[in-house]
Write an enzyme that holds these catalytic residues in place. Structure first.
Site, PDB file in Angstrom:
ATOM      1  NE  ARG A 139      18.518   9.575  12.728  1.00  0.00           N
ATOM      2  CZ  ARG A 139      18.070   8.351  12.524  1.00  0.00           C
ATOM      3  NH1 ARG A 139      18.906   7.405  12.182  1.00  0.00           N
ATOM      4  NH2 ARG A 139      16.796   8.065  12.682  1.00  0.00           N
ATOM      5  CG  ASP A 179      17.345   4.411  18.354  1.00  0.00           C
ATOM      6  OD1 ASP A 179      16.781   3.393  17.938  1.00  0.00           O
ATOM      7  OD2 ASP A 179      18.189   5.055  17.705  1.00  0.00           O
ATOM      8  CG  ASN A 234      13.725   0.248  18.847  1.00  0.00           C
ATOM      9  OD1 ASN A 234      14.870   0.538  18.534  1.00  0.00           O
ATOM     10  ND2 ASN A 234      13.091  -0.769  18.301  1.00  0.00           N
ATOM     11  CE  LYS A 235      13.448   3.567  12.880  1.00  0.00           C
ATOM     12  NZ  LYS A 235      13.589   5.024  12.702  1.00  0.00           N
TER      13      LYS A 235
HETATM   14  O1  MRU Z   1      16.228   5.296  12.304  1.00  0.00           O
HETATM   15  P1  MRU Z   1      17.193   4.181  12.533  1.00  0.00           P
HETATM   16  O2  MRU Z   1      17.274   3.216  11.407  1.00  0.00           O
HETATM   17  O3  MRU Z   1      18.546   4.697  12.976  1.00  0.00           O
HETATM   18  O4  MRU Z   1      16.589   3.392  13.768  1.00  0.00           O
HETATM   19  C1  MRU Z   1      17.257   2.270  14.255  1.00  0.00           C
HETATM   20  C2  MRU Z   1      16.510   1.593  15.359  1.00  0.00           C
HETATM   21  O5  MRU Z   1      15.447   1.987  15.748  1.00  0.00           O
HETATM   22  C3  MRU Z   1      17.171   0.413  15.993  1.00  0.00           C
HETATM   23  O6  MRU Z   1      16.209  -0.476  16.493  1.00  0.00           O
HETATM   24  C4  MRU Z   1      18.046   0.888  17.161  1.00  0.00           C
HETATM   25  O7  MRU Z   1      18.916   1.913  16.761  1.00  0.00           O
HETATM   26  C5  MRU Z   1      18.840  -0.198  17.744  1.00  0.00           C
HETATM   27  S1  MRU Z   1      20.041  -0.744  16.588  1.00  0.00           S
HETATM   28  C6  MRU Z   1      21.055  -1.848  17.243  1.00  0.00           C
END
Ligand code: MRU
Length: 316
Positions: free
Chosen positions: A80, A219, A229-230
């Site tokens: 990823r 992230d 972030n997401k």
């Molecule tokens: O695609 P994901 O579920 O890995 O995305 C996660 C996020 O976007 C979280 O907000 C981020 O990793 C912070 S988690 C502590």
């Protein structure tokens, strides 16, 4: 009761398959580093800090099995692209390997340090939360996304346990539904009051005066404080700004990419369009229609009230 996303068992890794939650609690036994890489890519484990910890154990499994360290490193890295903790943890493991350090101790240290950082961020962050606050959060940033406790959800946990009587609006978080499946599951287990909303409900709630602050994770954070972030985080930051609502990001130092500067320096993961067009194998869109699936977006520093880290609060 606090949940765990993974557990190192001396010679293999147990992983809670997050794709099956909340219906089933299925644990995977991972003995090979390629299985770990696949689990990260297919999102059996997700959340930047958890990905980093699990990759560290993956590196340990690979090197211990006599595989070439460089190819183990690259296979795990190519899973990823956005979550910086993955790269940070693998670099740390590789350095430990080159110095002849004990890799099991190093992976365990990465896990422990993440847990401690989360607890610290919880302590620091809860001071920003007013009593009775109605907090909106996105995706899952809890125990499932980390070594435990959580980043943004860790602050929410700490605020709850310090008697702040908070309430949480949980964005469902399309298309993987990390909010409704995972965050709600964690909150439910601990009896923290919450309600799930569709992602598009946030603006209406803010306009009605029902949101006191927004708290999200990250992230990857650049040197000049652009936050990946997401997907949907940026929209929330714009809405929060328009309504004069504080917008907080919670992330450990292992999410800060010191080499990245400016929003174009972050690689945004694009995932399969099928993940948008199907839910649990059921088609919800015409097969012929194309879809665009960015997994993350970028929030600029001017939309962020504060970034909470284990070392203190940054005001971008
Ligand atoms: O695609 P994901 O579920 O890995 O995305 C996660 C996020 O976007 C979280 O907000 C981020 O990793 C912070 S988690 C502590």
């Amino acid at each position: 009761m606090e949940v765990k996303a993974f557990e190192w068992k001396n010679n293999y890794l147990m992983l809670l398959d997050q794709r099956e939650l909340p219906e089933k609690e299925v644990w995977l036994e991972l003995k090979h580093y390629r299985e770990v890489a696949k689990a990260i890519k297919d999102m059996a484990v997700r959340g930047a800090p958890a990905i980093g910890c699990v990759a560290a154990y993956g590196f340990l499994l690979g090197v211990r099995a006599g595989e070439d360290a460089e190819s183990v490193y690259h296979t795990l890295q190519n899973t990823r692209p956005t979550a910086y903790n993955l790269f940070w943890a693998l670099d740390r493991m590789k350095k430990a390997f080159m110095k002849g350090k004990d890799l099991e101790e190093e992976a365990k240290a990465i896990e422990k340090e993440d847990y401690m950082a989360n607890k610290k961020m919880g302590e620091i962050g809860k001071e920003l939360i007013p009593k009775g606050a109605r907090i909106l959060t996105h995706c899952n940033t809890g125990a499932l996304a980390t070594a435990g406790w959580g980043t943004a959800l860790g602050v929410i946990r700490s605020a709850h346990y310090s008697g702040k009587e908070i309430f949480v609006w949980v964005d469902e978080t399309r298309p993987y539904l990390q909010g409704s499946r995972l965050t709600a599951w964690e909150l439910q287990k601990e009896g923290i009051p919450h309600k799930i909303i569709t992602d598009s409900t946030a603006g209406f709630l803010m306009r009605k005066g029902l949101v006191d602050c927004v708290i999200v994770g990250a992230d990857r954070i650049t040197r000049d404080y652009f936050v990946a972030n997401k997907i949907g985080t940026y929209s929330l930051s714009v809405l929060a700004k328009a309504h004069g609502i504080p917008f907080y990001v919670v992330a450990p130092k292992s999410t800060f990419d010191e080499k990245a500067y400016g929003e174009d320096s972050i690689k945004i993961e694009e995932r399969s369009q099928e993940e948008i067009k199907n839910i649990k194998g059921i088609s919800i869109a015409p097969k012929e229609s194309p879809a665009l699936h960015y997994a993350f977006d970028i929030t600029p520093p001017e939309n962020i009230t504060a970034i909470i880290t284990e070392e203190g609060i940054i005001k971008p």
